[in-house]
Scaffold this active site. Structure first.
Site, PDB file in Angstrom:
ATOM      1  N   ARG A  92       0.827  -1.203   0.000  1.00 31.25           N
ATOM      2  CA  ARG A  92       0.000   0.000   0.000  1.00 31.25           C
ATOM      3  C   ARG A  92       0.864   1.257   0.000  1.00 31.25           C
ATOM      4  O   ARG A  92       1.020   1.922  -1.014  1.00 31.25           O
ATOM      5  CB  ARG A  92      -0.948  -0.008   1.209  1.00 31.25           C
ATOM      6  CG  ARG A  92      -2.137   0.952   1.066  1.00 31.25           C
ATOM      7  CD  ARG A  92      -1.810   2.413   1.312  1.00 31.25           C
ATOM      8  NE  ARG A  92      -1.238   2.691   2.608  1.00 31.25           N
ATOM      9  CZ  ARG A  92      -0.833   3.884   3.010  1.00 31.25           C
ATOM     10  NH1 ARG A  92      -0.888   4.930   2.180  1.00 31.25           N
ATOM     11  NH2 ARG A  92      -0.297   4.061   4.207  1.00 31.25           N
ATOM     12  N   ASP A  93       1.465   1.561   1.126  1.00 26.21           N
ATOM     13  CA  ASP A  93       2.267   2.776   1.208  1.00 26.21           C
ATOM     14  C   ASP A  93       3.454   2.717   0.254  1.00 26.21           C
ATOM     15  O   ASP A  93       3.875   3.736  -0.285  1.00 26.21           O
ATOM     16  CB  ASP A  93       2.747   2.974   2.650  1.00 26.21           C
ATOM     17  CG  ASP A  93       3.252   4.378   2.903  1.00 26.21           C
ATOM     18  OD1 ASP A  93       3.044   5.246   2.045  1.00 26.21           O
ATOM     19  OD2 ASP A  93       3.859   4.609   3.953  1.00 26.21           O
ATOM     20  N   HIS A 129       9.484   7.476   8.129  1.00 23.98           N
ATOM     21  CA  HIS A 129      10.130   7.560   6.824  1.00 23.98           C
ATOM     22  C   HIS A 129      11.585   7.937   7.025  1.00 23.98           C
ATOM     23  O   HIS A 129      11.925   8.689   7.934  1.00 23.98           O
ATOM     24  CB  HIS A 129       9.434   8.590   5.937  1.00 23.98           C
ATOM     25  CG  HIS A 129       8.121   8.144   5.402  1.00 23.98           C
ATOM     26  ND1 HIS A 129       7.551   8.701   4.283  1.00 23.98           N
ATOM     27  CD2 HIS A 129       7.250   7.189   5.818  1.00 23.98           C
ATOM     28  CE1 HIS A 129       6.386   8.114   4.030  1.00 23.98           C
ATOM     29  NE2 HIS A 129       6.178   7.192   4.953  1.00 23.98           N
ATOM     30  N   CYS A 147       4.743   9.497   0.048  1.00 31.66           N
ATOM     31  CA  CYS A 147       3.385  10.046   0.031  1.00 31.66           C
ATOM     32  C   CYS A 147       3.185  10.934  -1.195  1.00 31.66           C
ATOM     33  O   CYS A 147       3.931  11.895  -1.385  1.00 31.66           O
ATOM     34  CB  CYS A 147       3.131  10.850   1.309  1.00 31.66           C
ATOM     35  SG  CYS A 147       1.469  11.575   1.333  1.00 31.66           S
ATOM     36  N   ASN A 183      10.051   5.153   2.967  1.00 35.62           N
ATOM     37  CA  ASN A 183       9.696   4.359   4.138  1.00 35.62           C
ATOM     38  C   ASN A 183      10.952   3.690   4.689  1.00 35.62           C
ATOM     39  O   ASN A 183      11.879   3.379   3.942  1.00 35.62           O
ATOM     40  CB  ASN A 183       8.691   3.260   3.761  1.00 35.62           C
ATOM     41  CG  ASN A 183       7.292   3.787   3.585  1.00 35.62           C
ATOM     42  OD1 ASN A 183       6.724   4.361   4.498  1.00 35.62           O
ATOM     43  ND2 ASN A 183       6.736   3.609   2.396  1.00 35.62           N
TER      44      ASN A 183
END
Length: 298
Positions: free
Chosen positions: A13-14, A206, A237, A246
């Site tokens: 996801r991220d 992050h 993001c 991340n």
């Protein structure tokens, strides 16, 4: 007994939300590699607007394949009550609702201010709990906003109090743009813990400015027992300029294991999963261990 930290893998996801969309088959290849690490929690997708995050447009199709991994607890991110309904309908048993502590970031991210987003916690909890689904509130821009600068800690505490009062199951604080440092992490957690009581607290960091791993380690020292990470350091993001990086799952596992902190993730399998992540997105990733390998070799 050694301290134990749970790692939630967020590459699907991220990790992928900032990338150009990849085929479902490539996501399933990455999922298989992630599952082979032994991880127990995976953030699988996001039920958000495809026009804003095109890489998550296949959320329902991916969710339909998650039953193939019964030993993993899957979650999905949502940004609205409608997203929560879609996630529940797709069979997710855990959802994450993001509330930005910054008004400017909240407007950029979900089109409404922070207070309005906070007010929707109760509705999302009701949607989830009516179907036996758990809810985690994640506070974005918990330390800094790319548009407004430093986030007043009181704003995070107010969201924490709202989450507590509305029966949220878990709470997490996120360094969305990778600016925080260990001192600030420990300070915010110390202020937050009396507000949320015994609600499980997680951290999302992050490594944008090189302090992500140090901040994660400081969070563990302050009592956090759940950390998000992404194989290869994949991610960032799309609504925060420059917010890449991340913390890499394999880098985090290396640090924690060598600090006598137990994790469920196998290090060499995590490095292999990082190689898969690099392959499916088609570019280099920032992971240190992906470049240098594992000194311990066990």
């Amino acid at each position: 007994m050694n301290q134990h930290v749970d790692i939630r893998e967020v590459s699907l996801r991220d990790g992928l939300q900032i990338e150009a969309p990849i085929p479902l088959a490539a996501k399933l290849e990455l999922l298989a590699a992630v599952a082979a690490t032994g991880v127990r929690e995976v953030e699988a997708t996001a039920f958000v607007s495809p026009s804003k995050v095109p890489s998550m447009a296949d959320a329902a199709e991916l969710a339909a394949r998650l039953h193939e991994y019964p030993d993993i607890e899957f979650s999905a991110l949502v940004a609205s009550p409608n997203g929560a309904k879609r996630a529940v309908a797709a069979g997710l048993r855990s959802i994450e609702y993001v509330v930005a502590a910054s008004d400017a970031f909240s407007e950029a991210n979900v089109g409404r201010g922070s207070a309005e987003a906070t007010e929707q916690i109760g509705e999302i909890v009701a949607i989830a709990h009516d179907s036996g689904v758990t809810v985690e509130v994640i506070v974005a821009t918990a330390w800094d906003c790319p548009f407004e600068g430093p986030t007043p800690p009181q704003r995070v505490l107010e969201i924490g109090a709202a989450a507590r009062d509305r029966g949220v199951d878990r709470f997490s604080i996120a360094d969305t743009i990778g600016t925080t440092t260990p001192r600030r992490v420990s300070s915010l957690i110390a202020q937050l813990r009396p507000v949320i009581g015994d609600m499980p607290l997680g951290g999302h960091f992050h490594n944008t400015r090189g302090a992500g791993l140090a901040s994660a380690y400081a969070a563990v020292g302050s009592g956090v027992t759940r950390l998000d990470a992404s194989v290869g350091g994949l991610g960032g993001c799309p609504f925060a300029p420059g917010a890449t990086g991340n913390i890499a799952t394999e880098d985090l596992v290396y640090l924690l294991r060598d600090s006598d902190i137990d994790v469920d993730v196998d290090l060499r399998a995590a490095i292999a999963a990082a190689e898969v992540a690099k392959s499916v997105v088609g570019h280099d990733l920032p992971s240190a261990l992906l470049r240098a390998g594992d000194r311990t070799r066990n």
